[in-house]
Design a protein around this motif. Structure first.
Motif, PDB file in Angstrom:
ATOM      1  N   VAL A  48       0.322   5.503  17.417  1.00  0.00           N
ATOM      2  CA  VAL A  48       1.538   6.121  16.873  1.00  0.00           C
ATOM      3  C   VAL A  48       2.627   5.074  16.691  1.00  0.00           C
ATOM      4  CG1 VAL A  48       3.410   7.710  17.415  1.00  0.00           C
ATOM      5  CG2 VAL A  48       1.055   8.418  17.764  1.00  0.00           C
ATOM      6  N   ARG A  49       2.705   4.121  17.622  1.00  0.00           N
ATOM      7  CA  ARG A  49       3.762   3.124  17.537  1.00  0.00           C
ATOM      8  C   ARG A  49       3.472   2.034  16.526  1.00  0.00           C
ATOM      9  NH1 ARG A  49       5.939   2.149  23.589  1.00  0.00           N
ATOM     10  NH2 ARG A  49       6.949   4.163  23.803  1.00  0.00           N
TER      11      ARG A  49
ATOM     12  N   ARG B 221      10.338  12.862  16.017  1.00  0.00           N
ATOM     13  CA  ARG B 221      10.462  12.546  17.453  1.00  0.00           C
ATOM     14  C   ARG B 221       9.266  11.842  18.034  1.00  0.00           C
ATOM     15  NH1 ARG B 221      13.401  16.236  21.470  1.00  0.00           N
ATOM     16  NH2 ARG B 221      12.265  14.693  22.638  1.00  0.00           N
TER      17      ARG B 221
ATOM     18  N   GLY C 245       7.523   9.243  17.498  1.00  0.00           N
ATOM     19  CA  GLY C 245       7.506   7.798  17.721  1.00  0.00           C
ATOM     20  C   GLY C 245       8.116   7.410  19.050  1.00  0.00           C
ATOM     21  N   ARG C 246       8.948   8.295  19.602  1.00  0.00           N
ATOM     22  CA  ARG C 246       9.648   7.954  20.838  1.00  0.00           C
ATOM     23  C   ARG C 246       8.777   8.107  22.066  1.00  0.00           C
ATOM     24  NH1 ARG C 246      15.492  10.750  20.733  1.00  0.00           N
ATOM     25  NH2 ARG C 246      14.781  11.844  18.881  1.00  0.00           N
TER      26      ARG C 246
END
Lengths: 246, 288
Positions: free
Chosen positions: B120-121, B284, B286-287
Motif C-alpha cells: 500500500v505504501r 486514509r 495510506g496512513r
C-alpha cells in the motif's frame, strides 16, 4: 525566476503539513490514561510544518536533509500515499514513488513480483510480458528471478523495484534513497536512466545522502530541516550550505 | 517567496490534487481495469501458502474435513440427539465447507489492508483490489472443496440432480455477501486494529447460530420454542446460504423461498454498503 514563470508547473506543494500520531511509551504516555478519551499516550509528531514550492517540467529536484528531517514523509505525501493534515499537493500526473521499505510481496519470487508490480502500475498482462525481459535484464538478477524476494539482499530488492518502476513511463518520479543500497555499477546505470527521464520532460525527485549523486543528477536542490524548507536553489550552493551546517 | 499563492498557481495550471478520492464510478472503472492484479495476486498467494507444505493443495480439503470429522464425532456419535437430520454426514460437510468460505473471507478480508502495508505504501492502485483479491483467493480455495463434497454426497447416496445447478447462483450470492463483509471488515480494521481480536469471536457465534451440526428447523421447532425464535434465526444470511446449499445438493433437505429472499437481499445490501463504505475512506488507507 521570470524564465520559470513561463514554464508549465508539474508539481505544486502548498503549505503542506503532515502529522503522525503514534502510541508513545514512558514519559510521553504518562498523562492520564482514560478509555473514554480514546487514545492513551498518543503523541503527535509534526513531520512537515508547512512546506511550499513549485516544480516545472524537465526539472530534477534533489532533496537533502538529516535523518528524520521529513524527506521521506514529503515524498510519500507528494505521491499521495500519506494524507496531509493541512495544505495540499497538486500534480499534473500521479507521481510514482520508489522507496526503500517497499518489499512488494516478500514471499513471492522476483518473477511474480514483476507481474504484480506491472499490473498494479496499470500495465496490461500483455504489456507486462513484453516488458519482462527488459526488467530482468536491467535488474541484472536473471539467475535469482525465481527465488522468493525475501531471500534477496536489500541491494537486490532495490534493483528489482527500480527496474519494475522503470517499465512504465512516469511523468513524475520520486526516488527515495532507493539507489543508495545498489552497487556502484547499478547506481551509475540508474542515474543515467533518471537523467534520460528528465530529458524527456519528466520531473524527478531524488532523495539521497550522496551529495555526488545529487550534484550529478539534479538541477535544483531542496534542503528540508526539521519539517521545514530551509533552502531551495542551485545544487552547488545548497549542498555547500548543508555541508557547512554540520 | 512566501507571498506566492501556490494554490492559485496549481489551479491556473489545471493541476488536480494528488490523492483526491475519485468519484465512485471512476473508482469502479479503475478497479475493473486492474482486475487482473486482483486475480493474479489471489492465485500467487494461494500457490505460495500451498507450496510451503508437503501435501500442498490437499490441505485445502483435509483441514476442514478433519474439523468436520471432530464435530461429526462429538455431535453425531457421542452426543446424539434428534436435532440432527437424516443423512447427517453430507449435511455436516456441506455446512462446514460453506461456512469455511464465509469465515475465511471475513478474517482474510479484515487483514487485506493491514497485512499489505508495504504494498500500500509503495504503489498506487485502488485499495479495494486487496480485499477483492482476498475473497477471490477463498473462492479459488472452495473449488477443490466442492470436488470432495461431490464425492462425499455420491458416497452417501445423494446422486446428482438438476437442482445441483442451483449452486451457481447460490455461490454467486454468497460471494457478493462475503465480499461486502470483507470490505467492511477491511476498513474497520484500519480505523481500529482491535477489531482483529473480535473476529474469531464473531465467527464462533455465527458458527453456532448457523446450524452447521444441527438443524435450526428441528432445534427451534414451534412447540418447544416460541415461533419468533426460528424466524429470527432464519434471517441470519450465513444460515440462509448454507441451507440453500443443502437444499440444492440433498434431496432430504427443502429449499424454502424465504431463504432465497434473505440470501439475495443480504448479498445486495451488504455488497453495495461495503463498496461505498470502503470507497469513502480511500484516502486514509495510506496512513495505515
Amino acid at each position: 525566476m521570470d524564465a520559470l514563470e513561463t514554464r508549465r508547473p508539474t508539481v505544486v506543494v502548498d503549505g503542506l503539513e503532515v502529522e503522525y500520531r503514534s502510541f508513545a511509551s514512558g514519559k510521553a504516555a504518562a498523562d492520564r490514561p482514560s478509555l473514554l478519551r480514546r487514545q492513551r499516550g498518543v503523541r503527535v509528531v509534526h513531520a512537515l510544518k508547512g512546506v511550499s514550492f513549485r516544480v516545472d517540467e524537465g526539472e530534477s529536484i534533489g532533496v537533502i536533509g538529516h535523518n528524520g528531517s521529513g524527506k521521506s514523509t514529503l515524498m510519500r505525501a507528494i505521491a499521495g500515499l500519506q494524507s496531509p493534515a493541512a495544505g495540499a499537493v497538486y500534480a499534473s500526473a500521479r507521481p510514482a514513488l520508489l522507496g526503500v521499505n517497499a518489499a512488494l510481496i516478500p514471499d513471492l519470487s522476483g518473477d511474480k513480483n514483476i507481474t504484480l508490480g506491472g499490473l498494479a502500475l496499470g500495465l496490461t498482462p500483455e504489456e507486462v510480458e513484453a516488458a519482462r525481459e527488459e526488467i530482468v535484464e536491467f535488474s541484472g538478477l536473471a539467475e535469482f528471478i525465481d527465488l522468493p524476494m525475501k531471500t534477496y539482499s536489500s541491494g537486490m530488492q532495490a534493483r528489482l523495484r527500480f527496474s519494475i518502476a522503470m517499465a512504465r513511463h512516469h511523468q513524475i518520479l520520486l526516488v527515495d534513497e532507493a539507489l543508495a543500497v545498489g552497487d556502484k555499477e547499478f547506481r551509475a546505470k540508474s542515474e543515467q536512466r533518471i537523467r534520460d527521464m528528465r530529458d524527456q520532460a519528466s520531473t524527478v525527485f531524488l532523495v539521497s545522502h550522496s551529495m555526488s549523486s545529487i550534484r550529478d543528477t539534479c538541477t535544483r536542490v531542496l534542503w528540508i530541516d526539521h519539517g521545514e524548507l530551509r533552502m531551495d536553489g542551485e545544487p552547488k550552493a545548497v549542498v555547500k550550505a548543508y555541508n557547512a551546517s554540520r | 517567496m512566501a507571498d506566492i499563492d501556490y494554490r492559485a498557481v496549481a489551479i491556473e495550471a489545471g493541476l488536480p490534487r494528488v490523492g483526491a478520492r475519485p468519484s465512485l464510478w471512476r473508482y469502479l472503472v479503475d478497479l475493473w481495469h486492474r482486475r487482473r492484479f486482483a486475480t493474479t495476486l489471489a492465485r500467487y498467494r494461494l500457490e505460495a501458502t500451498l507450496s510451503e507444505q508437503r501435501l500442498g493443495i490437499a490441505w485445502v480439503v483435509i483441514s476442514p474435513l478433519l474439523q468436520a470429522a471432530v464435530y461429526g464425532t462429538v455431535f453425531g456419535i457421542i452426543m446424539t440427539s434428534d436435532s440432527r437430520p437424516d443423512n447427517f454426514v453430507p449435511f455436516l460437510v456441506t455446512g462446514f465447507f460453506l461456512f469455511t468460505f464465509f469465515s475465511q473471507s471475513f478474517s482474510q478480508g479484515a487483514k487485506a489492508l493491514t497485512g499489505n502495508v508495504s504494498l500500500v505504501r509503495s504503489l498506487h492502485f485502488p485499495r479495494m483490489l486487496l480485499p477483492v483479491s482476498a475473497v477471490l483467493k477463498e473462492l479459488y480455495t472452495l473449488a477443490p472443496m466442492l470436488v470432495v463434497l461431490v464425492a462425499i454426497l455420491i458416497g452417501f447416496g445423494e446422486l446428482p440432480t438438476l437442482n445441483w445447478l442451483l449452486m451457481v447462483p447460490i455461490l454467486a450470492l454468497m460471494t457478493m455477501f462475503n465480499l461486502g463483509v470483507a470490505l467492511i471488515a477491511a476498513r474497520l480494521t484500519v480505523h481500529l486494529r482491535d477489531i482483529g481480536q473480535l473476529i474469531p469471536i464473531i465467527t464462533r457465534i455465527l458458527f453456532y447460530a448457523s446450524g452447521i451440526f444441527y438443524s435450526i428447523d428441528l432445534v427451534l421447532a414451534p412447540p418447544a420454542h416460541p415461533a419468533w425464535m426460528l424466524q429470527v434465526a432464519q434471517f441470519n444470511p450465513v444460515h440462509a446460504f448454507i441451507e440453500l446449499g443443502r437444499g440444492a445438493l440433498q434431496t432430504t433437505q427443502e429449499l424454502e423461498p424465504l431463504l432465497w429472499v434473505v440470501a439475495s437481499g443480504s448479498a445486495l445490501v451488504t455488497l453495495v454498503f461495503g463498496v461505498v463504505f470502503f470507497w469513502r475512506a480511500e484516502e486514509r488507507y495510506g496512513r495505515a
